[in-house]
Design a protein around this motif. Structure first.
Motif, PDB file in Angstrom:
ATOM      1  N   UNK A  29      -8.505   5.303  -2.629  1.00 37.12           N
ATOM      2  CA  UNK A  29      -9.252   5.965  -3.713  1.00 37.12           C
ATOM      3  C   UNK A  29      -9.046   5.230  -5.035  1.00 37.12           C
ATOM      4  N   UNK A  30      -7.853   4.664  -5.228  1.00 37.07           N
ATOM      5  CA  UNK A  30      -7.595   3.930  -6.476  1.00 37.07           C
ATOM      6  C   UNK A  30      -8.411   2.641  -6.502  1.00 37.07           C
ATOM      7  N   UNK A  31      -8.553   1.998  -5.328  1.00 35.61           N
ATOM      8  CA  UNK A  31      -9.344   0.758  -5.279  1.00 35.61           C
ATOM      9  C   UNK A  31     -10.829   1.032  -5.475  1.00 35.61           C
ATOM     10  N   UNK A  32     -11.262   2.238  -5.080  1.00 31.14           N
ATOM     11  CA  UNK A  32     -12.677   2.569  -5.258  1.00 31.14           C
ATOM     12  C   UNK A  32     -13.043   2.580  -6.746  1.00 31.14           C
ATOM     13  N   UNK A  33     -12.035   2.726  -7.611  1.00 30.64           N
ATOM     14  CA  UNK A  33     -12.310   2.812  -9.055  1.00 30.64           C
ATOM     15  C   UNK A  33     -12.366   1.464  -9.753  1.00 30.64           C
ATOM     16  N   UNK A  34     -12.146   0.396  -9.029  1.00 33.83           N
ATOM     17  CA  UNK A  34     -12.203  -0.900  -9.713  1.00 33.83           C
ATOM     18  C   UNK A  34     -12.001  -2.049  -8.763  1.00 33.83           C
ATOM     19  N   UNK A  81       6.888   3.405  -7.149  1.00 38.88           N
ATOM     20  CA  UNK A  81       6.299   4.294  -6.134  1.00 38.88           C
ATOM     21  C   UNK A  81       5.113   3.644  -5.404  1.00 38.88           C
ATOM     22  N   UNK A  82       4.839   2.385  -5.710  1.00 41.65           N
ATOM     23  CA  UNK A  82       3.732   1.660  -5.069  1.00 41.65           C
ATOM     24  C   UNK A  82       2.348   2.156  -5.463  1.00 41.65           C
ATOM     25  N   UNK A  83       2.253   2.817  -6.620  1.00 42.33           N
ATOM     26  CA  UNK A  83       0.920   3.156  -7.142  1.00 42.33           C
ATOM     27  C   UNK A  83       0.189   1.871  -7.512  1.00 42.33           C
ATOM     28  N   UNK A  85       7.359  -6.958  -6.391  1.00 42.94           N
ATOM     29  CA  UNK A  85       6.656  -5.936  -5.612  1.00 42.94           C
ATOM     30  C   UNK A  85       5.420  -5.522  -6.405  1.00 42.94           C
ATOM     31  N   UNK A  86       4.290  -5.458  -5.732  1.00 41.42           N
ATOM     32  CA  UNK A  86       3.095  -4.940  -6.389  1.00 41.42           C
ATOM     33  C   UNK A  86       2.582  -3.732  -5.643  1.00 41.42           C
ATOM     34  N   UNK A  87       2.566  -2.587  -6.334  1.00 40.94           N
ATOM     35  CA  UNK A  87       2.008  -1.381  -5.740  1.00 40.94           C
ATOM     36  C   UNK A  87       0.520  -1.576  -5.505  1.00 40.94           C
ATOM     37  N   UNK A  88       0.058  -1.185  -4.309  1.00 42.41           N
ATOM     38  CA  UNK A  88      -1.351  -1.360  -3.962  1.00 42.41           C
ATOM     39  C   UNK A  88      -2.054  -0.008  -3.889  1.00 42.41           C
ATOM     40  N   UNK A  89      -1.291   1.078  -4.139  1.00 43.65           N
ATOM     41  CA  UNK A  89      -1.892   2.409  -4.212  1.00 43.65           C
ATOM     42  C   UNK A  89      -2.622   2.817  -2.950  1.00 43.65           C
ATOM     43  N   UNK A  90      -3.633   3.670  -3.145  1.00 44.67           N
ATOM     44  CA  UNK A  90      -4.427   4.214  -2.038  1.00 44.67           C
ATOM     45  C   UNK A  90      -5.865   3.745  -2.170  1.00 44.67           C
ATOM     46  N   UNK A 128       0.844  -1.200   0.000  1.00 45.27           N
ATOM     47  CA  UNK A 128       0.000   0.000   0.000  1.00 45.27           C
ATOM     48  C   UNK A 128       0.881   1.253   0.000  1.00 45.27           C
ATOM     49  N   UNK A 129       0.400   2.294  -0.677  1.00 45.81           N
ATOM     50  CA  UNK A 129       1.223   3.496  -0.804  1.00 45.81           C
ATOM     51  C   UNK A 129       1.456   4.171   0.552  1.00 45.81           C
TER      52      UNK A 129
END
Ligand code: BES
Ligand code: ZN
Ligand code: ZN
Length: 465
Positions: free
Chosen positions: A75-80, A48-50, A68-73, A23-24
């Motif tokens: 808000x990014x998960x809310x989109x899909x 950058x973990x996006x 490594x897999x960026x998991x973002x924030x 996660x970012x």
């Protein structure tokens, strides 16, 4: 994964490459705890973990040692949904295990997303979906996730198969194959036997097609509460004499999406051996054009005895479903669920992702919606607004299958179906789209199930299992 192979996790494997989910928000902390060598690698690669960023980490000898897999924030998960399938797409081959903060529903979503991400429909051309395997993460019910993925893949395969290979006969065969796997009883009533069996509207809609219309009736299980699923099995919808224009007809092989979705759900229920008694009813027809086709203005009598004026032969789904629902209602189950690609209006209202559903029971509605959120199969309750009942009453007959004016098209279709069910409180109807228009993680363009996973998740609460 070929589309006829069952989705499976890899067996536990000490050599599986770890995928670190990052996660970012906590990425800086994570970096601080790494070796200088790894920090340099991560920084020089610009990671950058996006959400969706993938970085391969080499070991001492240049071998792949981790991902490594960026998991973002959030808000990014809310989109899909199913973001983990992006890693699968990037990695393509190998055996992996997930490592990181995912737990509970998030971890199950990731595991399911991985299995579904390996699906491609390859009946007519070779496909090359990613083949990378995932070791079942600890803390999920792996065989349940596998059963869910297998049901969803059945749904997709049935919808994707064109009407040339998925007419009423092939749909019956698919039902028989499913029944044989789980020891379910399968009965069919075909052609003119529909008239003797008093299923006249299924006959009227399907009689113009080369393959005879039929009602498929599956029963399984001998203890527990009763659940009846009814699915629209219009194998192709030309619109009938009210012919659809070409652009609207193009996708109508998917008009058996309701049948495909209830069969996928039935697969899940039977594979998990849920303690319930299941019945699945599928009116399987092709809405075709020929000299003996039913016509605009015809008044049909239905199983229930209500007369129906056909004001549009393209509103055929509610006709075949009405007879199936009336039959289902004669042996009232504890819960009845109908799934159908019933109206274009539903798609206009909610689009392809969100499954609109109707029920009079507020508790069932709340259970379903909450379950849908938990398992990332979002649903939205729609209103059975009774003042619109007048719109489906044409006066010359009891009911009108296609009210003019185009107002509230999905609601009036739901109100029409409701007339054929006695205890409407235990009745839920889904007006689904059944098609993924653009590829998303774990959901390629093509047939897709919606609602089935949410229903499966809600069943223990709704049926007291
Ligand atoms: N199968 C269609 C509904 C449909 C269309 C679902 C497009 C998904 C995408 C159904 O049989 C139909 O044609 N319904 C008509 C009803 C109308 C004539 C009252 C519709 O929605 O236009
Ligand atoms: Zn139609
Ligand atoms: Zn249709």
């Amino acid at each position: 994964m070929p589309s006829d192979t069952l989705p499976r996790f890899a067996p536990p494997d000490a050599a599986a490459t770890p995928i670190h989910i990052l996660p970012q928000e906590t990425f800086a902390d994570w970096m601080g705890a790494q070796t200088e060598r790894l920090q340099t690698w991560v920084e020089s690669c610009g990671f950058r973990a996006g959400l969706g960023e993938i970085l391969r980490v080499p070991g001492e000898d240049g071998e792949l040692s981790a991902v490594l897999m960026g998991w973002g924030k959030p808000a990014a998960h809310a989109r899909g949904r199913f973001a983990v399938a992006r890693a699968l797409n990037a990695l393509k081959t190998g055996t992996y295990k997930l490592d990181g903060p995912l737990q509970g529903d998030d971890l199950s979503e990731a595991a399911l997303g991985w299995l579904l991400g390996g699906y491609a429909f390859d009946r007519y051309a070779t496909q090359s979906p990613p083949t990378a395997k995932l070791v079942a993460p600890e803390g999920i019910d792996a065989s349940r996730v596998e059963a869910i993925a297998a049901g969803e893949i059945l749904t997709r395969n049935l919808i994707n198969t064109p009407a040339s290979d998925m007419g009423p006969e092939a749909l019956e065969q698919a039902v028989r194959d499913l029944g044989a796997v789980f020891g379910a009883q399968v009965k069919s009533t075909i052609g003119d036997d529909l008239l003797t069996a008093n299923l006249p509207m299924i006959h009227a809609v399907g009689r113009a097609a080369e393959q005879a219309p039929r009602l498929l009736d599956i029963t399984w299980g001998d203890t527990g509460p009763t659940l009846t699923l009814v699915g629209k099995g219009v194998c192709f919808d030309t619109g009938g004499l009210n012919l659809k224009p070409g652009a609207s007809m193009g996708l109508m092989k998917k008009d058996m999406g309701g049948a495909a979705t209830v069969l996928g759900l039935a697969h899940m229920i039977m594979a998990l051996d849920l303690p319930l008694r299941l019945r699945v009813l599928i009116p399987a027809v092709e809405n075709a054009v020929a000299g003996n086709a039913f016509r605009p203005g015809d008044i049909l009598s239905s199983r229930k005895g209500l007369s129906v004026e056909v004001n549009n032969t393209d509103a055929e789904g509610r006709l075949v479903l009405a007879d199936a629902l009336a039959l289902a209602d004669e042996t009232p189950p504890d819960l009845m669920i109908c799934m159908a690609t019933l109206t274009g209006a539903a798609r206009v209202a909610l689009g392809p992702d969100l499954a609109p559903f109707y029920t009079d029971d507020a508790n069932v509605a709340a259970s379903l919606a909450a379950a849908g959120t938990r398992v990332r199969d979002p649903l939205w309750r729609m209103p059975l607004h009774r003042p619109y009942d007048a719109m489906i009453e044409p006066k010359i007959a009891d009911l009108d299958n296609a009210p003019s004016g185009g107002m509230a098209g999905s609601i009036t279709a739901a109100l029409f179906l409701d007339r054929f069910v006695t205890d409407t409180a235990r009745f839920v109807h889904f007006d689904i789209y059944g098609w993924q228009p653009t590829a998303q993680p774990a959901r390629p363009k093509g047939g897709v199930g919606v609602g089935a996973r949410a229903i499966l998740e809600a069943l223990p609460e709704v049926l007291n299992l």
